[in-house]
Every structure is written in C-alpha cells, then in structure tokens.
Design an enzyme around this catalytic site. Structure first.
Site, PDB file in Angstrom:
ATOM      1  N   HIS A  39       0.783  -1.431   0.121  1.00 10.66           N
ATOM      2  CA  HIS A  39      -0.069  -0.156   0.060  1.00 10.66           C
ATOM      3  C   HIS A  39       0.885   1.189  -0.062  1.00 10.66           C
ATOM      4  O   HIS A  39       0.505   2.438  -0.372  1.00 10.66           O
ATOM      5  CB  HIS A  39      -1.077   0.159   1.116  1.00 10.66           C
ATOM      6  CG  HIS A  39      -0.440   0.061   2.587  1.00 10.66           C
ATOM      7  ND1 HIS A  39      -0.092  -0.910   3.344  1.00 10.66           N
ATOM      8  CD2 HIS A  39      -0.252   1.323   3.016  1.00 10.66           C
ATOM      9  CE1 HIS A  39       0.324  -0.422   4.622  1.00 10.66           C
ATOM     10  NE2 HIS A  39       0.419   1.031   4.430  1.00 10.66           N
ATOM     11  N   ASP A  72       1.125  -7.890   2.160  1.00 12.13           N
ATOM     12  CA  ASP A  72       1.417  -6.304   1.908  1.00 12.13           C
ATOM     13  C   ASP A  72       2.831  -5.915   1.723  1.00 12.13           C
ATOM     14  O   ASP A  72       3.383  -5.420   2.642  1.00 12.13           O
ATOM     15  CB  ASP A  72       0.695  -5.573   3.128  1.00 12.13           C
ATOM     16  CG  ASP A  72       0.331  -4.218   2.836  1.00 12.13           C
ATOM     17  OD1 ASP A  72       1.011  -3.672   1.843  1.00 12.13           O
ATOM     18  OD2 ASP A  72      -0.232  -3.666   3.698  1.00 12.13           O
ATOM     19  N   SER A  89       4.139   1.974   8.485  1.00 12.66           N
ATOM     20  CA  SER A  89       3.822   1.026   7.280  1.00 12.66           C
ATOM     21  C   SER A  89       5.253   0.724   6.654  1.00 12.66           C
ATOM     22  O   SER A  89       5.755   1.802   6.107  1.00 12.66           O
ATOM     23  CB  SER A  89       2.824   1.657   6.535  1.00 12.66           C
ATOM     24  OG  SER A  89       1.477   1.573   6.976  1.00 12.66           O
TER      25      SER A  89
END
Length: 704
Positions: free
Chosen positions: A84, A220, A639
């Site tokens: 992402h 991810d 992240s």
C-alpha cells in the site's frame, strides 16, 4: 494436560508484562533503553542500531515516499516496503493495457525495472540535539508570538547553515510540545524504480473487510530499487545511473518466530497524541472521529460502487479509495477502543492525581496550578472552528472538481502579467491531466452526498445547494476540457476575467477558500495557545514522573519500539493466535468476492505444496507462514517498517495494527495493542515461487 494449560496461561500473563509502550529516539537508546531491551532478549548493542561513525541499522532504514518506511535488503539498493506504500506509484505506471495493480509486476533483470517519477527515499545521516541553539536568547517573560518568531528564525538559520556546511538536507523537529528540538541531517535519492509488485489478489487480499483486522492474510509488500550516479550520490533519473550501494543492508532471517521472541520495529511513525487531557480525548471522541467516519462512509460507498463499473474507474480510484478507507476504518476502531477503555474517565482520574501532586507544593501550585483548567477552556473555545475546518476538508474538498477550481486563481494571477495569452495553454494541459485521474460522474455523486452532510451539520446556504452543485458539474468551464480551452483562447483579457469570476465553480471555491482561511486564523490562534499550554503540561508531567522513562509523541521522525511476538485475548471467550498461514488465506478465497479472489498461480502453488525453503509444518501438513502479531507500539508511518529479531535481522515487514488496539495513538492498552507483521518468509515465497524472481533472492543475505 491441565499443568500444560496452566503453564501456558502463566506464560501469557508474564510475557505480556514485557510488552513495552513507547516510540524511542535511536540516538538516546544507549542511556534510556538498551539495558531493558537486553533484559527482554536483545542480543545486539544500541550502537548496532544507531551509530554515526560506523555503518549501523539506521543506514538500512529509509523514509519511503512521503509517509511510509522502507528497508534496504541488499547491497545493490533493493528496498522492501508495503504494497500500500507503493500503490500510488504503481497506479501511475498502470494503464488498461498494463494493469500492474490487478496483474502485478516482476522485473526479470535490472533493465526491466520501471522508473517511478516523483518517488524518493530518504536516509537519516545523523540526529543532533539543538535545543540550546533553537532557544538561544529566548526568555519566559517574552510573549508567545515573540518566542515563536525567534524560534522560527533560529531554526531557519541552523537548517541553512547545516545544509551549506554538510551538503545534506537538514530539518529541525520539535519534541515534547516545543520543550526540545532535534536536528535531522538527511540524504534523499530521487531515482527509485519498481522491481516487484504482487497483484491485488495478494497485496490487497482481504481488502477493506480485513483491514485493521485479525486474522490477516494480506501479502502487503512491494520491492523497489534505489539508483545513484556513478559516485553513489543522489541523482535525478538517468539511464547512466547504477544501483545504489548502501552503508548497511539488512540480513534476512528465515528461521521463523515463536511466541515470546523479542522483536522490535525501526521506522518513521507519523503522529500520536499520548498526552492529551480528558478534554482533548473528548474532542476526538465527540467531534472529530464521528464526523470523519460519517463523511468518509458516504464517500466510500459511492467510490466502491463506481469502481466496480469499469476497469478504467478502478484504476482511477484504487489508490484514493485505499487511502480514504484506511483511516475511515482506523477512526472507527479508535473510537470503539476509547469507548471500551472509558478513556475520558481514565484521563480525568489521571488529572485528579496530577492535580493532587501539584497542590502538594506551593512552588508547583504557582507554576502549574491552572494548567488543566486552562487547557479545558481552550478546547471549549476552539470547538466551533475545529469542527468547521474538519467538515470543509472532509466534505467540501472531497469534490475534486471544485478543489481544482484553484486553477482559476492561478490564471487570474497570470493574466495580470502575461502579454502573450497563448501561454495560458499550460493550464489546459493541467486540466486534461487532471481528468485522467477522475471520473466526473463519480465526483458529482460524491459532491451531492457530502455537501448534503455539510448543509445538515454546519450551514445551509446557496453554495451547497443541489442546484449550485449541478451548475458546477454542467456549466463551469472546468467541467469540460473543450469549454476550458475556449475560455483560454480568448483574446480579450477583461472578458476572460469576467467569465472566470462568474463561473459557478470559481464562486463556490472562492467562498469556501475564504471561509477556511478566515476560520484558520481563529483556529491557529487557539492551536498556538494550546501548544504553549501543552508545552507547560508536558514539562509538569516529566517532573511528576521523574525517574520514569518518558518518550515524545511520534512526529514522523526515526524511532525504535520494542516488545515481543504474542497473541492476545481481545474479549472474553476469544483468543487470537500469534500467526496466520497460507492455508488460512486459501480458506478465505472466494472467486465471487473481489476482495478475496486469490490468483490462480498461487492456488496452484498451494495445491502442489511448492513452498521452497519457506515451508513450516502445522498439524502435520506443510504450509507457508503469512503474518504474525507482536506487542510493538506502532502507528501510521510505520507502514513498511522492518520488524527485527534479537540479532537485528529482518523477520518481517510491519503493515497494520489490530482494530481493537487502534486507540494506541491516544491511549496505549498493553492488553490489546498489537502490530501486524508480514512474515518475511511469505514475502520471499511470493517473490521466488509466484513472481519467478529468484534473481532477487540471490542478491539478499539469508540466514536461519
């Protein structure tokens, strides 16, 4: 059997005591955290984590793009981050003919790697305490406005001198609500290329349904490469550039993790507010989060429906939808967690104890006696302005077409100085480019729904009427590229200016732009006062908690957080195991639900049990570990952060938190807060077996 259960329960209880709240500055670890980290199981030294003289792990951690973290995993500049985090860059490289979002991308060699315009990575060269320099000649007797002006001037001077003397970037950040200041010296690389990217059926598997949730089965990750000039220095994209050689790259441990293992995260957490007062928490719970959740839910419903209508719509809105949905669900979890934790009452209890401590000493009473009541009064005073600002940002500016009306302001400024009006054609090209990223019909639907919310909750006037909205989308020059070109092709300057000023999009944009600017003057005055009060409050808390470790809120600077691999009991009768596997993902596979559609090739690898060196055995059957939970205190910005073991070796990539613990940005609950990590073995399995990119594995250093 009974004794085994009792032992397990005792282990879970005692192990949770080692979970550690806090986001710590790496250059202070030696004095503040190293002893505790080693007691918890760390086998390396603080100097292995941060060192300015020798290559350390800080030299393998980067700011990825504008708001994520990445890690260097080879001596040829290979960077691992979250799917992402790279999604926007890959969206920009995608088209209907080359849809890398749906189909993925795997370079077979360096020549096939794709340049990502606008994408950069930034290294931290060193961190220095410059508090004394920033506060030079500033006294407590000065007015807040004078203090702020002098601080800004001192910061600008130090940054300028540092850049000139070092040749690096320099940025000073405030800590502990302006009580301390640290200088970050940085090196930025602008030639970053896409190397490997799994399709949505892996990288976004589970979609919004699984976002912020456990069990999680999302692969991810994305793989990029840094390029430099022949001297290994930053350079703009060029075919002559070569793979960057880092001072340090991370070893990758494929030996696996067990519950109770020491683990830590190295990255750039974005923003936390751990020291909010009860009134600050109430503002979040009663004003900000409810408004954000309500508005974004309407916006997402429209986007989701229209993205299913065509692949073109999907490509245009995939990255936007993901960003909007991410925080929508986070705020829902945060609000729920704060409610379940009775956060306002807990904060009030803490404030009562703090006030008792203050009142026990006359000097403290003079210094801090009114701080809680002053903070409370300021929150009351700013409620109207902060609510208005939130609604303008979330509802009015959600109309991308209306927001694009800012182009008129640029044209009006240009018209005053341009002699050759043909140069205005650059704005026509800008608008044409804008329309490549939106669907006007979708944007129109969003405006109709969200302006209605603004009418009901803030004010009802002609600017947000359905009639005015339809004028914007059907009669404004910017609603049609041909009409806009015709406007710019006129030869009479006065006629063009008059046409713009009568344009419905310009009228509505100007109204809200001016309204927000005027409101921000009021809001900024409140926030400036609030920041000053919090500076005083944080000073008092540090004095109150003297002898205890005390960490600053996250502010997108390099931090270390540590805990251990562990599951949890989120509620009575429920237990979250600490890991998930490919088998669990396969059980979720549903060809009729887009979010749970697994690629055919991955299903074939599963059927053949073709897992290479990355298999584990669960219940006597081979599978691939996918994700695991740990008690590391993380937030947005983490992240893509490397998750490391006791030896400082990469064991996974941080990508989320569990929904029950998202209130950790405001109130950390040791029993509920867990970060979700993509197990590096799943990453390598996908790269090698699914992506067919064994050549990338060969340039990594793998250990067991």
């Amino acid at each position: 059997m009974k004794s085994k259960v009792l032992f397990t329960l005792a282990f879970l209880y005692t192990s949770s005591l080692f979970a550690k709240e806090g986001m710590w500055l790496p250059f202070l670890l030696q004095n503040m955290n190293e002893k505790e980290m080693r007691q918890m199981g760390m086998k390396i030294n603080a100097s292995d984590i941060y060192d300015i003289n020798e290559g350390s792990l800080k030299d393998a951690v980067v700011i990825f793009g504008g708001g994520c973290t990445g890690e260097v995993i080879s001596d040829k500049g290979l960077v691992l981050t979250n799917h992402h985090c790279g999604y926007g860059a890959v969206q920009g490289l995608s088209s209907v003919d080359h849809n890398y979002l749906l189909n993925g991308f795997w370079a077979k060699n360096n020549q096939e790697e794709l340049p990502c315009p606008g994408l950069s990575v930034t290294f931290i060269v060193r961190i220095d305490d410059v508090t004394t320099l920033v506060k030079a000649n500033i006294t407590n007797e000065m007015a807040d406005s004078t203090k702020n002006r002098m601080v800004s001037e001192n910061i600008a001077k130090i940054e300028k001198e540092t850049k000139a003397s070092t040749g690096y970037g320099a940025q000073i950040k405030s800590f502990y609500s302006d009580n301390e200041y640290y200088l970050f010296i940085t090196e930025k690389y602008n030639d970053v290329r896409l190397v490997g990217f799994p399709p949505n059926g892996i990288g976004k598997f589970g979609g919004d349904a699984d976002n912020w949730a456990w069990p999680r089965h999302t692969g991810d990750f994305g793989v990029f490469r840094i390029y430099a000039n022949k001297d290994n220095k930053p350079a703009e994209f060029s075919k002559e550039n070569v793979p960057f050689v880092p001072r340090r790259s991370m070893k990758i441990n494929i030996g696996g993790v067990q519950e109770g293992d020491f683990t830590w995260v190295y990255g750039f957490p974005g923003r936390t507010n751990e020291y909010l007062t009860s009134k600050g928490v109430a503002e979040v719970m009663n004003t900000l989060d409810p408004a954000r959740i309500k508005i974004r839910e309407k916006r997402l419903n429209i986007m989701d429906a229209d993205m299913k209508e065509s692949e073109e719509n999907f490509i245009k809105y995939a990255s936007k939808q993901a960003g909007i949905a991410n925080y929508y669900k986070k705020w829902k979890g945060e609000l729920l967690g704060l409610q379940l934790n009775n956060a306002i009452v807990k904060k009030q209890q803490e404030e009562t104890e703090f006030t008792t401590w203050v009142n026990a000493d006359e000097t403290r009473k003079v210094k801090y006696g009114n701080i809680i009541t002053d903070l409370s009064a300021n929150y009351d005073a700013q409620n109207t302005s902060i609510k208005l600002n939130e609604y303008i940002n979330e509802s009015i500016w959600a109309s991308e077409l209306l927001k694009k009306a800012s182009i008129y302001s640029s044209i009006l400024k240009a018209v005053d100085t341009l002699k050759d009006l043909s140069k205005l054609n650059v704005y026509a090209k800008e608008l044409a480019s804008f329309y490549q990223s939106i669907n006007k019909n979708t944007d129109n639907k969003i405006a109709l729904e969200l302006f209605k919310i603004y009418r009901n909750d803030i004010e009802n006037n002609d600017m947000v009427s359905d009639v005015m909205i339809q004028k914007i989308y059907s009669k404004s020059f910017i609603s049609d590229t041909n009409s806009f070109k015709k406007l710019l092709s006129g030869t009479k300057k006065e006629k063009m200016i008059a046409a713009i000023k009568n344009d419905p999009a310009y009228i509505v944009y100007s109204y809200f732009d001016q309204l927000q600017k005027e409101n921000l003057i009021t809001l900024k005055a409140h926030l400036l006062k609030l920041n000053g009060l919090y500076g005083k409050y944080i000073s008092a808390l540090k004095e109150y908690k003297e002898g205890q470790q005390f960490y600053p809120d996250a502010n997108s600077t390099l931090r270390v957080t540590y805990g251990q691999v562990e599951g949890l009991k989120p509620q009575d009768g429920m237990r979250y195991d600490f890991y998930t596997t490919l088998d669990g993902a396969v059980r979720k596979h549903n060809p009729n639900v887009e979010e749970f559609q697994m690629p055919k090739k991955l299903m074939e690898l599963y059927e053949a049990k073709d897992y290479g060196d990355y298999a584990i055995e669960v219940d006597g059957k081979p599978t691939v570990p996918l994700a695991f939970l740990a008690s590391n205190h993380t937030t947005g910005g983490n992240s893509g952060s490397p998750v490391l073991n006791a030896n400082g070796e990469l064991i996974g990539t941080n990508f989320d938190r569990i929904w029950e613990g998202t209130m950790s940005d405001i109130m950390y609950d040791i029993s509920l807060c867990r970060n979700i990590t993509l197990d590096v073995r799943y990453t390598l399995f996908i790269i090698e077996k699914f992506g067919g990119a064994k050549w990338l594995i060969d340039e990594m250093e793998l250990v067991k």
